[in-house]
Design a protein around this motif. Structure first.
Motif, PDB file in Angstrom:
ATOM      1  N   VAL A 479       2.664 -10.624  -3.922  1.00 18.48           N
ATOM      2  CA  VAL A 479       3.811 -10.514  -4.844  1.00 18.48           C
ATOM      3  C   VAL A 479       4.495  -9.177  -4.585  1.00 18.48           C
ATOM      4  N   LYS A 480       5.803  -9.129  -4.841  1.00 16.84           N
ATOM      5  CA  LYS A 480       6.546  -7.890  -4.601  1.00 16.84           C
ATOM      6  C   LYS A 480       6.395  -6.954  -5.801  1.00 16.84           C
ATOM      7  N   THR A 481       6.015  -5.710  -5.524  1.00 16.83           N
ATOM      8  CA  THR A 481       5.997  -4.686  -6.568  1.00 16.83           C
ATOM      9  C   THR A 481       6.894  -3.527  -6.127  1.00 16.83           C
ATOM     10  N   ASP A 482       7.419  -2.802  -7.071  1.00 16.81           N
ATOM     11  CA  ASP A 482       8.337  -1.690  -6.803  1.00 16.81           C
ATOM     12  C   ASP A 482       7.548  -0.517  -6.224  1.00 16.81           C
ATOM     13  N   PRO A 483       7.864  -0.102  -4.988  1.00 21.42           N
ATOM     14  CA  PRO A 483       7.104   0.995  -4.375  1.00 21.42           C
ATOM     15  C   PRO A 483       7.223   2.324  -5.126  1.00 21.42           C
ATOM     16  N   HIS A 484       8.308   2.483  -5.906  1.00 21.58           N
ATOM     17  CA  HIS A 484       8.532   3.755  -6.606  1.00 21.58           C
ATOM     18  C   HIS A 484       7.925   3.783  -8.008  1.00 21.58           C
ATOM     19  N   ALA A 485       7.443   2.622  -8.463  1.00 22.68           N
ATOM     20  CA  ALA A 485       6.883   2.545  -9.822  1.00 22.68           C
ATOM     21  C   ALA A 485       5.394   2.864  -9.800  1.00 22.68           C
ATOM     22  N   THR A 486       4.893   3.412 -10.926  1.00 27.12           N
ATOM     23  CA  THR A 486       3.460   3.681 -11.050  1.00 27.12           C
ATOM     24  C   THR A 486       2.776   2.654 -11.941  1.00 27.12           C
ATOM     25  N   GLU A 487       3.548   1.981 -12.798  1.00 25.31           N
ATOM     26  CA  GLU A 487       2.963   1.001 -13.713  1.00 25.31           C
ATOM     27  C   GLU A 487       2.340  -0.148 -12.923  1.00 25.31           C
ATOM     28  N   GLY A 488       1.160  -0.539 -13.341  1.00 25.58           N
ATOM     29  CA  GLY A 488       0.489  -1.677 -12.703  1.00 25.58           C
ATOM     30  C   GLY A 488      -0.193  -1.353 -11.389  1.00 25.58           C
ATOM     31  N   LYS A 489       0.023  -0.147 -10.876  1.00 30.56           N
ATOM     32  CA  LYS A 489      -0.558   0.191  -9.576  1.00 30.56           C
ATOM     33  C   LYS A 489      -2.093   0.343  -9.619  1.00 30.56           C
ATOM     34  N   PRO A 490      -2.688   0.874 -10.714  1.00 31.11           N
ATOM     35  CA  PRO A 490      -4.159   0.918 -10.753  1.00 31.11           C
ATOM     36  C   PRO A 490      -4.788  -0.471 -10.611  1.00 31.11           C
ATOM     37  N   GLU A 491      -4.202  -1.456 -11.288  1.00 39.23           N
ATOM     38  CA  GLU A 491      -4.717  -2.828 -11.191  1.00 39.23           C
ATOM     39  C   GLU A 491      -4.504  -3.388  -9.782  1.00 39.23           C
TER      40      GLU A 491
END
Length: 615
Positions: A479-491
């Motif tokens: 799935v595509k996630t925003d490379p500049h965002a930190t939310e959801g990255k730990p999961e």
């Protein structure tokens, strides 16, 4: 069954080779390869052991899918305590060596102690013996393989060996098999050299038997191969361009670490890209890339076979480098190129050839040169100390320094310590672009937030293959996630880390994960291996492997303070590209990651987590 149920224990001190049964209870909990070999290692060594002492052990291991008709089932791992990091080291290699080990009837080989003199291990099916390697010591990986094949009068023998880098204890030395495939990272070659073990030569003619349900396995592997063939990355991009397809993509994103991470875009990225490898040279009308190549059982074939320009300054007097040989992968091209500001494709190929020939990790080597060049430009290191001028962008310096490092001559001995020790020695520890002493791969974490968290928490030091969030953050897989965002990255990071542990433990290539999820791997394992291999169990196995590695590191002395990034990435904003003005927000993501993992705020697995995973 998936496993041969046999382990070969080689006591180098005593010179003995002993067969023992594989611990099948552990196999059900840790699967194979990375998982199972690490379990053996952590049970058998003191986590505080000196990596280069005889008390450290080194294990070569296959997975249950290694040597089978599963696509990419040619992988094996080298597991030990890493010479570069002092952390758990598990280095994965392709080619044909892993499958041959399985065909000879073995799941893994455990090396312990230290031989009083140079030796190599020869395995022919059930027969295993240590042989004198005095005449091989001092030879390159290429010469070693050729000599052994000639002596045994068998061109089909598979050889895994160290070159001068491993012998000289270059701390990022690797183990090279099939001439240009390598268990590349964390200094496993230095550990092998410390044991006076020059090579392992294999001949296996027994094939793989005991697949639990052959009909179901055939069906599962056929379906999985179709998924790879139909996918744009594994079916088109990687076969045509190899991993080098990423060079221009990552550069445009402003995430290509350049000149020791001072910049995030390289003006000459196009000159060292996959596209450039396809272009014909004006000097001789030939393309750099000759063909692609596949490891055992691989339907992707991302390997590069390249030919260097015979007139190039690096090789014009060295005909032995003129033939087609292992070509540049993305990480090596970046580390030897952009990391040092060098845009000369032929010079990068030459440095890569030396790394293959003498057994050195091009990522750690190239990144360490980046630190050397920065120290040189600052005036901290001088021409007198290094032996040559070494400014950013110098192809001449790159070519000379790779020779010096491989051969352990002059300043090359200092480079062979890796960037962490070198930068600390010259008073600038902050210039080592590393985690736990291992240098970064080819993604700047200011432009891709999740990969920064993956680097910081990787059990073997900075690594992209221990949680390749680039797939999601850049390529949109799965799935595509925003490379500049930190939310959801730990999961996201945890999910990638656990899944990758399963791919590694199974004995398949992590590149399949561009197209496959665990749901594609699960039916293959369920048909091949006895026992329950449900999705639920596989997820648990991945998490168990990750936590076992973490516990080893904690016992070895690593703490939450080591889950860090160099200050440059967390305090110096990116200067250009889409991430201009950004730093990596590790401090936001790390506490949440510990929570998601079921760890204490100090980064240790809680009693509850350990109990749940049976640790």
């Amino acid at each position: 069954m998936g496993w041969n149920r046999k382990v070969l224990r080689v006591n180098l001190t005593a010179g003995t080779c002993t067969e023992e049964p594989l611990n099948m209870e552990w196999a059900q909990e840790y699967l194979g390869s990375r998982g199972l070999a690490t379990k053996y290692l952590v049970e058998e060594i003191d986590p505080k052991v000196d990596p280069l002492s005889p008390e450290n052990k080194m294990i070569m291991a296959t997975g249950p899918l290694t040597g089978t008709m599963a696509s990419t089932g040619g992988r094996y791992t080298v597991v030990t305590k890493g010479a570069l990091t002092g952390a758990i080291a598990c280095s994965n290699s392709g080619g044909f060596f892993g499958a041959e080990l399985k065909f000879a009837g073995w799941d893994m080989v455990i090396f312990e102690g230290k031989s009083p003199k140079p030796v190599y291990l020869y395995i022919e099916n059930d027969k295993a013996e240590l042989r004198d390697a005095g005449h091989l010591w001092g030879k390159s990986c290429w010469e070693t393989e050729e000599t052994i094949k000639h002596e045994l009068q068998d061109p089909l023998v598979r050889v895994s060996s160290i070159g001068s880098a491993g012998e000289n204890q270059v701390l990022f030395a690797c183990v090279v098999n099939d001439l240009h495939r390598a268990a590349g990272r964390s200094g496993v070659g230095a550990v092998m050299g410390s044991k006076n073990l020059k090579a392992v030569a294999l001949r296996g003619t027994q094939g793989v038997s005991g697949i639990k349900d052959f009909g179901a396995f055939l069906q599962a592997t056929t379906a999985a191969k179709k998924v790879l063939a139909d996918n744009a990355v594994t079916g088109e991009g990687l076969p045509k361009y190899g991993t080098q397809v990423l060079m221009n993509v990552i550069n445009e994103m402003g995430a290509l670490p350049t000149r020791n991470h001072r910049d995030v875009q390289f003006e000459d990225a196009g000159k060292i890209s996959a596209e450039a490898m396809h272009e014909k040279r004006p000097t001789d009308g030939k393309a750099h890339l000759v063909t692609n190549a596949a490891c055992f059982g691989c339907t992707i074939a991302c390997g590069r076979i390249s030919e260097i320009d015979k007139g190039h300054f690096t090789v014009k007097n060295s005909p032995k480098y003129w033939g087609a040989s292992g070509g540049l992968e993305y990480e090596a091209a970046w580390a030897l190129g952009a990391a040092n500001g060098v845009g000369d494709l032929e010079a990068l190929q030459y440095a890569n050839l030396i790394c293959n020939e003498q057994g050195m990790d091009p990522i750690s080597f190239g990144a360490t040169i980046g630190a050397v060049m920065e120290l040189y430009e600052m005036g901290v290191l001088t021409k007198e100390q290094i032996g040559i001028d070494a400014p950013f962008g110098s192809a001449e310096a790159l070519a000379r320094l790779v020779e010096m490092t491989a051969n352990g001559e002059g300043f090359g001995k200092e480079i062979g310590l890796g960037s962490k020790r070198l930068c600390a020695k010259y008073g600038h520890p902050e210039l080592s672009m590393s985690v736990k002493g291992q240098e970064f791969p080819a993604y700047d974490s200011r432009g891709v937030q999740g990969i920064g968290l993956a680097y910081a928490t990787s059990n073997r030091g900075a690594c992209h293959l221990r949680g390749y969030t680039i797939a999601s953050e850049v390529l949109g897989i799965p799935v595509k996630t925003d490379p500049h965002a930190t939310e959801g990255k730990p999961e996201l990071v945890k999910a990638f880390q656990d899944a990758t542990a399963v791919f590694d433990a199974a004995g398949i290539c992590v590149f399949t994960s561009f197209a496959w999820t665990l749901a594609d791997v699960q039916p293959q394992l369920a048909a091949a291996c006895e026992g329950d291999w449900s999705m639920e169990k596989l997820n648990e196995v991945g998490e168990r492997i990750w936590n076992m590695e973490r516990r080893f590191n904690n016992a070895a002395g690593f703490t939450a303070a080591d889950d860090n990034l160099p200050p440059r990435l967390t305090s110096e904003p990116a200067k250009s590209g889409p991430a201009k003005g950004m730093v990596n927000e590790l401090s936001k993501m790390l506490p949440e990651y510990y929570k998601v993992r079921g760890w204490t705020p100090e980064g240790a697995p809680t009693a509850e987590t350990l109990a749940r995973l049976g640790l």
